[in-house]
Design a protein around this motif. Sequence first.
Motif, short mmCIF file in Angstrom:
data_model
loop_
_atom_site.label_atom_id
_atom_site.label_comp_id
_atom_site.label_asym_id
_atom_site.label_seq_id
_atom_site.Cartn_x
_atom_site.Cartn_y
_atom_site.Cartn_z
N ALA A 1 35.48 -1.74 44.81
CA ALA A 1 35.47 -1.04 46.09
C ALA A 1 34.49 0.13 46.03
O ALA A 1 34.29 0.73 44.99
CB ALA A 1 36.87 -0.52 46.39
N ALA A 2 33.89 0.43 47.17
CA ALA A 2 32.92 1.53 47.21
C ALA A 2 33.65 2.84 47.00
O ALA A 2 34.79 3.04 47.45
CB ALA A 2 32.21 1.53 48.55
N ILE A 5 29.86 8.66 46.77
CA ILE A 5 28.59 8.74 46.06
C ILE A 5 27.98 10.12 46.22
O ILE A 5 27.86 10.62 47.35
CB ILE A 5 27.59 7.68 46.58
CG1 ILE A 5 28.21 6.29 46.52
CG2 ILE A 5 26.30 7.75 45.77
CD1 ILE A 5 28.56 5.81 45.13
N TYR A 24 27.92 10.89 50.04
CA TYR A 24 28.13 9.72 50.91
C TYR A 24 29.57 9.28 50.75
O TYR A 24 29.97 8.80 49.69
CB TYR A 24 27.16 8.62 50.53
CG TYR A 24 25.72 9.03 50.73
CD1 TYR A 24 25.03 9.70 49.73
CD2 TYR A 24 25.07 8.79 51.94
CE1 TYR A 24 23.71 10.12 49.91
CE2 TYR A 24 23.77 9.21 52.14
CZ TYR A 24 23.09 9.87 51.13
OH TYR A 24 21.79 10.30 51.32
N ILE A 26 33.30 7.36 51.29
CA ILE A 26 33.74 5.96 51.32
C ILE A 26 33.57 5.45 52.75
O ILE A 26 33.89 6.18 53.71
CB ILE A 26 35.20 5.86 50.83
CG1 ILE A 26 35.26 6.17 49.34
CG2 ILE A 26 35.78 4.49 51.12
CD1 ILE A 26 36.66 6.27 48.77
N PRO A 27 33.07 4.23 52.94
CA PRO A 27 32.90 3.70 54.30
C PRO A 27 34.16 3.84 55.14
O PRO A 27 35.28 3.59 54.66
CB PRO A 27 32.54 2.24 54.05
CG PRO A 27 31.85 2.26 52.72
CD PRO A 27 32.56 3.30 51.91
N HIS A 73 27.72 11.19 56.25
CA HIS A 73 27.36 11.78 54.98
C HIS A 73 27.25 13.30 55.15
O HIS A 73 27.11 13.80 56.28
CB HIS A 73 26.08 11.17 54.39
CG HIS A 73 24.81 11.89 54.73
ND1 HIS A 73 24.09 11.67 55.88
CD2 HIS A 73 24.13 12.84 54.04
CE1 HIS A 73 23.02 12.43 55.88
NE2 HIS A 73 23.01 13.16 54.78
#
Lengths: 114, 111
Positions: A1-2, A5, A24, A26-27, A73
């Motif tokens: 999982a993302a 970042i 950035y 998590i989506p 972000h």
Amino acid sequence: AAGVIQSPRHLIKEKRETATLKCYPIPRHDTVYWYQQGPGQDPQFLISFYEKMQSDKGSIPDRFSAQQFSDYHSELNMSSLELGDSALYFCASSLNSAIGNTIYFGEGSWLTVV
Amino acid sequence: GIQVEQSPPDLILQEGANSTLRCNFSDSVNNLQWFHQNPWGQLINLFYIPSGTKQNGRLSATTVATERYSLLYISSSQTTDSGVYFCAVEQNSGGYQKVTFGTGTKLQVIP
């Protein structure tokens, strides 16, 4: 999982220079938090954003500013850097901050001011 | 604001020994996390544990929210367990979530 970042992972700057850290989330996460951890210290809350608006403010110096962009972000801008700004900077993100979802942390960005 | 105190602040263990780390907090919280910060500074999440008990291998954690404390148990410690352990509590503050870290426990496991 993302995950969350952060970039850059390491940064070296001279006194009085400016530095920018990027985060950035998590989506689909709409909330971003910034923390500063000095040597031997626990992480201290700096500032947070929810839906691109500042939601809370901690011990962030006036020389620092941050914002959250339309893609969620965030960037932490640090000017007139001082030796004491050398620290590990963490970004964290969560979804729907107001209803208590879990907060996830990035791996951190090391800033060294020389 | 909320106070989050951890004990002991420093701990030295012989490899193979067991230990208990404690986190006390001064107000009600929505969630509690335990982290291990490795020598490279990474915060490795160990548990999300607002209440109850969880186990993951040699580690387990218990949070008693009504009494405002959490415990992290490390059994059969290994040298790779060395580092700083933080608990971090999440609260709803002014309609937004906020995370406050504890003071940390620095653990050194010696061979």
